[in-house]
Design a protein around this motif. Structure first.
Motif, PDB file in Angstrom:
ATOM      1  N   ALA A 137       0.834  -1.208   0.000  1.00 54.22           N
ATOM      2  CA  ALA A 137       0.000   0.000   0.000  1.00 54.22           C
ATOM      3  C   ALA A 137       0.866   1.255   0.000  1.00 54.22           C
ATOM      4  O   ALA A 137       0.635   2.185  -0.781  1.00 54.22           O
ATOM      5  CB  ALA A 137      -0.930   0.000   1.216  1.00 54.22           C
ATOM      6  N   GLY A 138       1.859   1.306   0.877  1.00 58.52           N
ATOM      7  CA  GLY A 138       2.723   2.474   0.953  1.00 58.52           C
ATOM      8  C   GLY A 138       3.522   2.702  -0.314  1.00 58.52           C
ATOM      9  O   GLY A 138       3.661   3.839  -0.781  1.00 58.52           O
ATOM     10  N   LEU A 139       4.047   1.635  -0.896  1.00 52.85           N
ATOM     11  CA  LEU A 139       4.819   1.773  -2.131  1.00 52.85           C
ATOM     12  C   LEU A 139       3.944   2.275  -3.273  1.00 52.85           C
ATOM     13  O   LEU A 139       4.350   3.144  -4.045  1.00 52.85           O
ATOM     14  CB  LEU A 139       5.446   0.431  -2.500  1.00 52.85           C
ATOM     15  N   ALA A 140       2.738   1.709  -3.391  1.00 54.68           N
ATOM     16  CA  ALA A 140       1.837   2.139  -4.460  1.00 54.68           C
ATOM     17  C   ALA A 140       1.442   3.601  -4.286  1.00 54.68           C
ATOM     18  O   ALA A 140       1.373   4.363  -5.261  1.00 54.68           O
ATOM     19  CB  ALA A 140       0.592   1.255  -4.490  1.00 54.68           C
ATOM     20  N   CYS A 141       1.199   4.008  -3.054  1.00 52.96           N
ATOM     21  CA  CYS A 141       0.841   5.408  -2.788  1.00 52.96           C
ATOM     22  C   CYS A 141       2.008   6.328  -3.099  1.00 52.96           C
ATOM     23  O   CYS A 141       1.844   7.365  -3.746  1.00 52.96           O
ATOM     24  CB  CYS A 141       0.396   5.566  -1.339  1.00 52.96           C
ATOM     25  N   ALA A 142       3.204   5.951  -2.646  1.00 54.30           N
ATOM     26  CA  ALA A 142       4.385   6.774  -2.891  1.00 54.30           C
ATOM     27  C   ALA A 142       4.623   6.945  -4.389  1.00 54.30           C
ATOM     28  O   ALA A 142       4.920   8.050  -4.872  1.00 54.30           O
ATOM     29  CB  ALA A 142       5.606   6.142  -2.218  1.00 54.30           C
ATOM     30  N   HIS A 143       4.489   5.880  -5.146  1.00 53.54           N
ATOM     31  CA  HIS A 143       4.699   5.940  -6.597  1.00 53.54           C
ATOM     32  C   HIS A 143       3.648   6.838  -7.252  1.00 53.54           C
ATOM     33  O   HIS A 143       3.974   7.682  -8.098  1.00 53.54           O
ATOM     34  CB  HIS A 143       4.640   4.530  -7.185  1.00 53.54           C
ATOM     35  N   ASP A 147      -7.080  -8.458   3.105  1.00 53.93           N
ATOM     36  CA  ASP A 147      -5.683  -8.779   3.402  1.00 53.93           C
ATOM     37  C   ASP A 147      -4.982  -9.402   2.194  1.00 53.93           C
ATOM     38  O   ASP A 147      -4.247 -10.387   2.313  1.00 53.93           O
ATOM     39  CB  ASP A 147      -5.582  -9.712   4.621  1.00 53.93           C
ATOM     40  N   LEU A 148      -5.210  -8.805   1.021  1.00 56.46           N
ATOM     41  CA  LEU A 148      -4.563  -9.251  -0.201  1.00 56.46           C
ATOM     42  C   LEU A 148      -3.565  -8.198  -0.664  1.00 56.46           C
ATOM     43  O   LEU A 148      -3.833  -6.992  -0.586  1.00 56.46           O
ATOM     44  CB  LEU A 148      -5.594  -9.465  -1.318  1.00 56.46           C
ATOM     45  N   THR A 149      -2.421  -8.647  -1.164  1.00 56.47           N
ATOM     46  CA  THR A 149      -1.413  -7.727  -1.681  1.00 56.47           C
ATOM     47  C   THR A 149      -2.011  -6.821  -2.748  1.00 56.47           C
ATOM     48  O   THR A 149      -1.816  -5.596  -2.747  1.00 56.47           O
ATOM     49  CB  THR A 149      -0.225  -8.507  -2.264  1.00 56.47           C
ATOM     50  N   VAL A 150      -2.760  -7.414  -3.671  1.00 59.97           N
ATOM     51  CA  VAL A 150      -3.312  -6.640  -4.779  1.00 59.97           C
ATOM     52  C   VAL A 150      -4.315  -5.609  -4.286  1.00 59.97           C
ATOM     53  O   VAL A 150      -4.411  -4.504  -4.839  1.00 59.97           O
ATOM     54  CB  VAL A 150      -3.933  -7.588  -5.827  1.00 59.97           C
ATOM     55  N   GLU A 151      -5.050  -5.920  -3.246  1.00 62.36           N
ATOM     56  CA  GLU A 151      -5.998  -4.950  -2.704  1.00 62.36           C
ATOM     57  C   GLU A 151      -5.258  -3.814  -2.001  1.00 62.36           C
ATOM     58  O   GLU A 151      -5.672  -2.651  -2.088  1.00 62.36           O
ATOM     59  CB  GLU A 151      -6.951  -5.630  -1.729  1.00 62.36           C
ATOM     60  N   ALA A 152      -4.164  -4.135  -1.310  1.00 64.95           N
ATOM     61  CA  ALA A 152      -3.367  -3.093  -0.666  1.00 64.95           C
ATOM     62  C   ALA A 152      -2.810  -2.127  -1.704  1.00 64.95           C
ATOM     63  O   ALA A 152      -2.770  -0.910  -1.487  1.00 64.95           O
ATOM     64  CB  ALA A 152      -2.234  -3.725   0.136  1.00 64.95           C
ATOM     65  N   VAL A 153      -2.378  -2.660  -2.845  1.00 59.16           N
ATOM     66  CA  VAL A 153      -1.899  -1.802  -3.930  1.00 59.16           C
ATOM     67  C   VAL A 153      -2.998  -0.847  -4.383  1.00 59.16           C
ATOM     68  O   VAL A 153      -2.757   0.355  -4.571  1.00 59.16           O
ATOM     69  CB  VAL A 153      -1.402  -2.654  -5.115  1.00 59.16           C
ATOM     70  N   GLU A 154      -4.198  -1.359  -4.533  1.00 59.15           N
ATOM     71  CA  GLU A 154      -5.316  -0.511  -4.955  1.00 59.15           C
ATOM     72  C   GLU A 154      -5.603   0.567  -3.920  1.00 59.15           C
ATOM     73  O   GLU A 154      -5.871   1.728  -4.269  1.00 59.15           O
ATOM     74  CB  GLU A 154      -6.557  -1.362  -5.199  1.00 59.15           C
ATOM     75  N   HIS A 155      -5.543   0.218  -2.639  1.00 60.41           N
ATOM     76  CA  HIS A 155      -5.726   1.226  -1.591  1.00 60.41           C
ATOM     77  C   HIS A 155      -4.715   2.363  -1.756  1.00 60.41           C
ATOM     78  O   HIS A 155      -5.063   3.548  -1.653  1.00 60.41           O
ATOM     79  CB  HIS A 155      -5.544   0.600  -0.213  1.00 60.41           C
ATOM     80  N   GLY A 156      -3.458   1.999  -1.973  1.00 61.41           N
ATOM     81  CA  GLY A 156      -2.424   3.012  -2.136  1.00 61.41           C
ATOM     82  C   GLY A 156      -2.642   3.865  -3.366  1.00 61.41           C
ATOM     83  O   GLY A 156      -2.451   5.093  -3.338  1.00 61.41           O
ATOM     84  N   LYS A 157      -3.030   3.227  -4.472  1.00 62.99           N
ATOM     85  CA  LYS A 157      -3.321   3.949  -5.715  1.00 62.99           C
ATOM     86  C   LYS A 157      -4.422   4.978  -5.520  1.00 62.99           C
ATOM     87  O   LYS A 157      -4.296   6.146  -5.887  1.00 62.99           O
ATOM     88  CB  LYS A 157      -3.796   2.955  -6.784  1.00 62.99           C
ATOM     89  N   VAL A 158      -5.541   4.523  -4.954  1.00 63.46           N
ATOM     90  CA  VAL A 158      -6.708   5.385  -4.783  1.00 63.46           C
ATOM     91  C   VAL A 158      -6.380   6.538  -3.828  1.00 63.46           C
ATOM     92  O   VAL A 158      -6.769   7.689  -4.058  1.00 63.46           O
ATOM     93  CB  VAL A 158      -7.907   4.567  -4.268  1.00 63.46           C
ATOM     94  N   ALA A 159      -5.669   6.225  -2.752  1.00 62.80           N
ATOM     95  CA  ALA A 159      -5.293   7.279  -1.797  1.00 62.80           C
ATOM     96  C   ALA A 159      -4.392   8.315  -2.446  1.00 62.80           C
ATOM     97  O   ALA A 159      -4.524   9.519  -2.181  1.00 62.80           O
ATOM     98  CB  ALA A 159      -4.620   6.669  -0.577  1.00 62.80           C
ATOM     99  N   ALA A 160      -3.483   7.884  -3.318  1.00 63.23           N
ATOM    100  CA  ALA A 160      -2.589   8.831  -3.985  1.00 63.23           C
ATOM    101  C   ALA A 160      -3.390   9.819  -4.830  1.00 63.23           C
ATOM    102  O   ALA A 160      -3.102  11.026  -4.835  1.00 63.23           O
ATOM    103  CB  ALA A 160      -1.579   8.079  -4.856  1.00 63.23           C
TER     104      ALA A 160
END
Length: 455
Positions: free
Chosen positions: A155-161, A427-440
């Protein structure tokens, strides 16, 4: 760790020869060859409004990237994937595609086998990382805004990117020595070989504008108040740091440990022959962590490994594919049993006594029957919890996790959250990525709104 106490209780390192370790921890699912990928890509119907894309938490345009593979345009395929999921390479390895995109594949209505979407996604991203060439993405002009991202998991990496691409300056705080979170510390070694997690992190950071500060833990080295004072916005991707207790007395005994620590130790080891494992191992739990811990115990040389779960197979959070993988690798799975006592003697584990369970009136109850399993190593894998103390009392929680809206905004102004620490997720990696994307995107919009001048 291999200590005199562990050796005394039957926990030993070097149970196998070096060739066996290399074979056991090689890539569990070798990548597709070029001919295999082209044949598999041609099986796709390239559906309009494809159900597979709808089923993907990050919304990857699956027919588009598969069509590009069929045209031998691997760079274009990788772009289609990474635009939607900047951790698409790792997700191709660990995402439970069998219950997401592949389950939705229309091929399932005409034949037994869906298109191998996960394998094709890995094929495209692997091809790109092997020869990246020119950067896929360029940063927008600098905005002058600074955002703190706490936690360098998916999540953090996806948001940072996502923030860096939009021109914001990001400082990424991570408590551990390496970035990646679950991808680096929490997955079975045979799922992500050749240091892939770090290679993907290096690519993600190459966008620029992301400063990394490791060894920085919220509540110990930094505080939420200090971050809000120094940054325009904060994203919390804290993950789950606590481990659920068994619910019975846990003796201080050699051989009893958390499965997540066992897996992390494995992932960071440079010589698997030095890692000790018991002759008999019992893993308590029913999720992916339980399967990863159990299978790796077998691959380290344990003779008998048993996963014990309190309910039936259909209730296990580990998918049917993962359960079958465990059994294929020599792991026994026993259902309908709950731990009653961890057996120990002289400070070392001897086994676990279990109570048989059943459903009665929709509730899980003990039947009165008990049985014991001998073991010199017991791994607890019954779930993790969010440690809320570092965020303080200013952020609303529900069921022990952070409450957010659909864009990741918390109850505290200028603070967003995502990943496993956020309530309501799977608690899925892919869902955490989406959380980070949307938050960004949400943070970018909030920072881009001009502030009205007060007369």
């Amino acid at each position: 760790m291999d200590t005199p106490a562990s050796r005394a209780c039957g926990i030993h390192a070097a149970r196998l020869n070096l060739a066996d370790y290399a074979a056991n921890f090689s890539d569990a699912h070798p990548p597709l060859t070029k001919p295999q990928a082209l044949i598999e890509a041609e099986r796709c119907y390239y559906c309009h409004d494809a159900p597979c894309a709808t089923a993907c938490p990050t919304g990857i345009d699956i027919p588009s990237f598969i069509h590009r593979i069929a045209q031998e345009n691997n760079r274009g395929a990788a772009r289609a994937i990474l635009e939607a999921n900047p951790l698409g390479g790792m997700c191709a390895r660990v995402c439970p595609t069998e219950v997401l995109c592949e389950q939705a594949c229309v091929r399932n209505t005409n034949e037994d086998k869906p298109v191998e979407i996960g394998s094709l996604q890995r094929y495209a991203t692997d091809a790109f990382f092997a020869q990246p060439g020119a950067p896929l993405f360029q940063r927008a002009a600098a905005t002058g805004k600074r955002v703190a991202v706490v936690g360098a998991g998916p999540a953090g990496l996806a948001c940072a990117h996502g923030l860096a691409v939009r021109g914001h300056d990001v400082v990424l705080f991570e408590a551990r020595p390496k970035l990646g979170g679950l991808n680096e510390y929490g997955l079975a070694s045979y799922k992500t070989t050749n240091n892939f997690a770090q290679k993907e992190v290096e690519w993600l950071l190459s966008i620029g504008g992301i400063e990394v500060r490791t060894g920085q833990q919220l509540g110990r080295d930094i505080t939420l108040d200090s971050l809000l004072g120094a940054y325009d916005a904060v994203f919390l991707g804290l993950g789950l740091q606590g481990v659920n207790a068994l619910g019975v007395a846990e003796p201080t005994a050699t051989g009893l440990r958390n499965a997540v620590d066992f897996i992390a130790e494995l992932r960071q080891s440079t010589d698997l022959s030095t890692l000790p494992v018991g002759r008999g191992v019992v893993v308590i739990g029913g999720g992916m962590t339980a399967v990863d811990a159990a299978v790796q115990s077998r691959k380290l040389g344990a003779e008998e490994v048993t996963i014990v779960y309190r309910r039936g197979a259909e209730a296990m959070s580990a998918s049917a594919v993962e359960q079958q993988w465990a059994q294929t690798n020599g792991v026994a799975i026993r259902h309908w049993a709950a731990p009653k006592e961890v057996l120990s003697e002289g400070g070392v584990v001897k086994g676990v006594r279990f109570a048989a369970t059943a459903l009665s009136g929709g509730k899980l109850v003990e039947t009165g029957e008990t049985f014991s399993l001998e073991a010199d190593m017991v791994l607890k894998a019954i779930g993790q919890t969010f440690v809320a103390e570092p965020v303080g009392a200013s952020i609303a929680l529900e069921a022990g996790r952070i409450v957010t809206d659909l864009e990741g905004r918390t109850s505290l102004a200028r603070v967003w959250a995502g990943g496993d620490c956020r309530v309501g997720g799977r608690d899925l990696t892919v869902e955490a990525v989406e959380h980070g994307k949307v938050a960004a995107v949400s943070i970018h919009q909030a920072l881009s709104v001009p502030v009205a001048l007060v007369a």
